[in-house]
Design a protein around this motif. Structure first.
Motif, PDB file in Angstrom:
ATOM      1  N   UNK A 126       0.812  -1.216   0.000  1.00  0.00           N
ATOM      2  CA  UNK A 126       0.000   0.000   0.000  1.00  0.00           C
ATOM      3  C   UNK A 126       0.851   1.274   0.000  1.00  0.00           C
ATOM      4  N   UNK A 177     -17.104   9.542  -2.631  1.00  0.00           N
ATOM      5  CA  UNK A 177     -15.930   8.718  -2.937  1.00  0.00           C
ATOM      6  C   UNK A 177     -15.833   8.468  -4.438  1.00  0.00           C
ATOM      7  N   UNK A 180     -14.526  11.503  -6.029  1.00  0.00           N
ATOM      8  CA  UNK A 180     -13.086  11.588  -5.835  1.00  0.00           C
ATOM      9  C   UNK A 180     -12.345  10.735  -6.872  1.00  0.00           C
TER      10      UNK A 180
ATOM     11  N   UNK B 153      -6.184  -0.685   8.207  1.00  0.00           N
ATOM     12  CA  UNK B 153      -5.392  -1.898   7.971  1.00  0.00           C
ATOM     13  C   UNK B 153      -4.665  -1.862   6.625  1.00  0.00           C
ATOM     14  N   UNK B 154      -5.117  -0.960   5.724  1.00  0.00           N
ATOM     15  CA  UNK B 154      -4.445  -0.844   4.427  1.00  0.00           C
ATOM     16  C   UNK B 154      -3.790   0.522   4.258  1.00  0.00           C
ATOM     17  N   UNK B 155      -3.682   1.244   5.326  1.00  0.00           N
ATOM     18  CA  UNK B 155      -3.187   2.620   5.339  1.00  0.00           C
ATOM     19  C   UNK B 155      -3.613   3.423   4.098  1.00  0.00           C
ATOM     20  N   UNK B 156      -4.916   3.369   3.802  1.00  0.00           N
ATOM     21  CA  UNK B 156      -5.452   4.102   2.661  1.00  0.00           C
ATOM     22  C   UNK B 156      -5.515   5.585   2.998  1.00  0.00           C
ATOM     23  N   UNK B 157      -5.140   6.423   2.031  1.00  0.00           N
ATOM     24  CA  UNK B 157      -5.087   7.855   2.317  1.00  0.00           C
ATOM     25  C   UNK B 157      -6.288   8.615   1.776  1.00  0.00           C
ATOM     26  N   UNK B 158      -7.108   7.955   0.966  1.00  0.00           N
ATOM     27  CA  UNK B 158      -8.179   8.702   0.314  1.00  0.00           C
ATOM     28  C   UNK B 158      -9.586   8.209   0.606  1.00  0.00           C
ATOM     29  N   UNK B 159      -9.740   7.458   1.660  1.00  0.00           N
ATOM     30  CA  UNK B 159     -11.095   7.047   1.983  1.00  0.00           C
ATOM     31  C   UNK B 159     -11.215   5.562   2.215  1.00  0.00           C
ATOM     32  N   UNK B 160     -12.390   5.146   2.692  1.00  0.00           N
ATOM     33  CA  UNK B 160     -12.573   3.758   3.103  1.00  0.00           C
ATOM     34  C   UNK B 160     -12.564   2.794   1.925  1.00  0.00           C
ATOM     35  N   UNK B 161     -12.084   1.589   2.142  1.00  0.00           N
ATOM     36  CA  UNK B 161     -12.153   0.554   1.117  1.00  0.00           C
ATOM     37  C   UNK B 161     -13.569   0.000   1.084  1.00  0.00           C
ATOM     38  N   UNK B 199      -5.750  13.249  -1.705  1.00  0.00           N
ATOM     39  CA  UNK B 199      -4.474  13.239  -0.990  1.00  0.00           C
ATOM     40  C   UNK B 199      -3.425  12.744  -1.987  1.00  0.00           C
ATOM     41  N   UNK B 202       1.997   9.784  -1.425  1.00  0.00           N
ATOM     42  CA  UNK B 202       2.767  10.203  -0.251  1.00  0.00           C
ATOM     43  C   UNK B 202       4.267  10.017  -0.453  1.00  0.00           C
TER      44      UNK B 202
END
Ligand code: SF4
Ligand code: SF4
Lengths: 309, 222
Positions: A126, A177, A180, B153-161, B199, B202
Motif C-alpha cells: 500500500x 468517494x 473523488x 489496515x491498508x493505510x489508505x489515504x483517500x477514503x474507506x475501502x 491526498x 505520499x
C-alpha cells in the motif's frame, strides 16, 4: 465522453451500447489451459474479461500473465491491479509490461487485506492507494511520464477503471468517494455485486444528482447465486456485501435441485431492472468459478449478440 | 507512548539459560505505564526466573534494577559500576532501550524482555491501542486528527475501502474502520468537503522507507 485509447470496452461504451464484462480467476498453478478454457466459454458473450489479481489475497498465477494469455487468444483483457502487493516501482513496471502486449484496460484496486488469504503473515505494501493508482496510470498515459517525472517512451494506452461499492459504510461517503475517483481520472467503474437494488438505485440517484454518470461509465456488478448456502455465506461472511433477507429467503425457499436455476433467474431479473436505471452503462458479471453460466445470463438478459465496434 | 507487551517467560528463560548471573533491568517510562517493564514487572520476572532456575537445580543470581529511562545515556551510566558482574541483562525497556543498553555495554549480552509493539494510548487499564506509525510527515491536519496510516489496515489515504461494514474494518468486526472515524469527525466539525480533496501520492522518505532517520536540532546542540 471521447474515446482516448484502442480499448474495445471503451469504444462499446462510448458508442452508447450497454457493455458486458465478466471476470476469470487465474489458477493456483501454472497451467495456462485453465484460463484459456474459462475465457473460451465466455468470449463471445462479453466485450472484455477481467483477470483478478490474487483475489481474496490467495496467491495465484499473476494477472498480467493471464491477461497475456487472453490477448494471445484475441480476447480483450482487463488487467486488475491491486496496490496491496507492489510499490510504485513495481506497479509502473507492470503497467509498462502490460502495455507492451497492448493490454488496453486496467482496473485499479486496493485489494482485500492479506489476512483473508494464504499468506496472512505477510507484509502488505500500500505504497499507493487505488485513487493514486488511477492518477498514476492517467499520468503515464496522458503526460507520457513516470511518477518521478521522467519521460517514458511509448506511453500505455489504457482505459482506466476502478471499483465502487455502493453498499460499504459509511453510506454518505459513497457518492463523494466516486466523485473523488472521477477527479482522480477514472473512466469506468465496476460495482460490487448488487442484490439490494433499492439501495443501489438510491446511490445512483446521488451519482446522477452530481452529474457523475456523465463523467464515468458505470457497470453494475452482477453475481448469480449457485445455492442458498452461498447466499447465506455471502450475506454473513463477506465484508461490504449487502444481501437483503428476502433474497436469501427466495433462494432457501427453492428446492435444492432448482436453486442454481433460481440464482440465474435472480441475476437476469436484476439486469433487466437495472437496464432501466439511468446512468448504468453496462454490466459486470462476476460468476465466481461458474463461468459456463455467463452466456445464459447474457442471452436471457437480451445483451447478446455483442455489438461490433 | 511506546507500548510493549510481556514476552513469554519460557522465551526469556531460553535466552539466559547458560548464564550464572542475570540482571533484570526495567525502565520507568512508557513500559511502566503499559505495565510491561516497570519496577513491578521486574520483580515478578526476577522471582519467576529464580524459581525456574531453582527447579532446574541451577544456582543463578538474579538481580533487579529499574532505571529512570533506558533511552538516555546518563541513566544507563548508573549501572556502569555493576554491569560487568553479569553474564546477561534482560532489559524490559522497549527495543530502543535494549539497543542503547547493548550499545553502551558492548561486551555485555543484553536480551529483550518484552515485545515492543507500537506508539499508542491507554484506552483503559489493560487496553492499549495504536495511534501513530511515526511516518515523519504528519497528515493529521487533513484527516480530522485521526491517522489512517496507523489505524487503517491498508493505510489508505483517500477514503474507506469497499470492506468497511457498520463502522468496522473488514479484517475484524471488533476494529473500528479508521475511515468511518475520520468521516464521523469531519461531519462533526462540519468539514465534509475536506474529504473530497485528493491526498497526493505520499512521500515515504520520512518513513522507514527512507532508512534510519534522525532529527538534528542545532539550536539546542549548543
Ligand atoms: S500521519 Fe504519520 S506522524 Fe501523523 S499520526 Fe499518522 S503515522 Fe503518526
Ligand atoms: S475497512 Fe476501513 S480501516 Fe479497514 S482496511 Fe478498509 S478503510 Fe481501512
Amino acid at each position: 465522453m471521447s474515446t482516448k485509447t484502442p480499448s474495445t470496452l471503451e469504444k462499446v461504451l462510448n458508442a452508447g451500447h450497454l457493455a458486458v464484462t465478466s471476470e476469470c480467476g487465474p489458477p493456483r498453478g501454472s497451467d495456462p489451459e485453465v484460463i484459456k478454457k474459462k475465457a473460451e466459454m465466455i468470449r463471445d458473450h462479453v466485450d472484455a474479461i477481467n483477470i483478478t489479481d490474487n483475489q481474496t489475497s490467495v496467491t495465484r498465477m499473476c494477472s498480467l500473465a493471464a491477461c497475456i494469455q487472453l490477448k494471445l487468444m484475441g480476447v480483450e483483457p482487463v488487467l486488475q491491479m491491486v496496490t496491496r502487493d507492489r510499490n510504485r516501482i513495481a506497479l509502473q513496471s507492470d503497467i509498462l509490461g502490460a502495455a507492451s502486449f497492448d493490454i488496453h484496460n486496467i482496473l485499479c484496486l486496493s485489494g482485500d487485506h492479506q489476512s483473508f488469504g494464504d499468506c496472512s503473515q505477510g507484509q502488505n505494501v500500500h505504497d499507493l492507494d487505488s485513487m493514486q493508482l488511477i492518477q498514476t496510470v492517467r499520468h503515464m498515459r496522458d503526460e507520457g511520464k513516470f511518477l518521478g517525472g521522467d519521460e517514458l517512451k511509448r506511453p500505455p494506452q489504457m482505459f482506466v477503471g476502478a471499483a465502487a461499492n455502493p453498499f460499504a459504510d459509511p453510506f454518505e461517503i459513497r457518492v463523494p468517494r466516486l466523485a473523488k475517483k472521477v477527479a482522480a481520472g477514472v473512466e469506468f467503474i465496476q460495482t460490487q455485486c448488487i442484490f439490494n437494488l433499492e439501495k443501489f438505485e438510491e446511490w445512483m440517484k446521488g451519482v446522477r444528482d452530481r452529474g457523475l454518470d456523465e463523467k464515468v461509465h458505470i457497470l453494475a456488478g452482477i453475481t448469480p447465486f449457485k445455492s442458498a448456502g452461498m447466499a447465506r455465506f455471502m450475506q454473513k461472511r463477506v465484508p461490504g456485501m449487502d444481501i437483503p433477507d428476502h433474497v436469501v429467503k427466495r433462494m432457501s425457499d427453492t428446492p435444492k435441485d432448482k436453486q442454481a436455476a433460481e440464482g440465474i433467474t435472480i441475476a437476469v431479473e436484476s439486469i433487466q431492472q437495472l437496464k432501466e436505471c439511468k446512468g448504468v452503462h453496462g454490466f459486470h458479471v462476476m460468476a465466481i468459478e461458474w463461468e459456463e453460466k455467463v452466456p445464459e445470463i447474457v442471452e436471457r438478459s437480451g445483451l447478446h449478440p455483442r455489438p461490433a465496434v | 507512548m511506546i507500548v510493549a507487551d510481556r514476552k513469554p517467560v519460557e522465551e526469556i528463560m531460553d535466552m539466559v539459560k547458560d548464564a550464572s548471573s542475570v540482571l533484570i533491568l526495567g525502565c520507568n517510562e512508557c513500559v511502566t505505564v503499559c505495565e510491561a517493564g516497570g519496577k513491578k514487572e521486574v520483580a515478578v520476572l526476577a522471582s519467576t526466573l529464580r524459581m525456574s532456575f531453582l527447579n532446574q537445580g541451577k544456582e543463578v543470581r538474579v538481580d533487579e534494577r529499574t532505571l529512570e529511562r533506558q533511552c538516555d545515556r546518563e541513566y544507563l551510566e548508573e549501572v556502569r559500576d555493576v554491569a560487568d558482574r553479569y553474564d546477561a541483562v534482560v532489559s524490559l525497556a522497549c527495543g530502543v532501550g535494549v539497543q542503547f543498553m547493548a550499545e553502551t555495554y558492548p561486551r555485555l549480552p543484553v536480551y529483550p524482555g518484552v515485545n515492543t509493539c507500537f506508539l499508542g494510548v491507554t484506552e483503559e487499564r489493560g487496553l492499549w491501542t495504536e495511534r501513530c506509525q511515526a511516518c515523519g510527515q504528519c497528515i493529521l491536519g487533513q484527516t480530522a486528527g485521526i491517522c489512517p496510516i496507523s489505524r487503517c489496515a491498508k493505510r489508505l489515504l483517500n477514503g474507506p475501502c469497499g470492506g468497511s461494514t457498520k463502522g468496522k474494518c473488514e479484517i475484524n468486526p471488533e476494529l473500528p474502520c479508521a475511515w468511518q472515524l475520520i468521516i464521523d469527525r469531519l461531519n462533526a466539525l462540519d468539514r465534509m468537503e475536506d474529504y473530497e480533496k485528493l491526498m497526493p501520492v505520499k512521500d515515504w522518505t520520512t518513513d522507514r522507507a527512507g532508512g534510519p532517520r534522525k532529527v538534528v536540532r542545532e539550536d539546542v546542540q549548543s
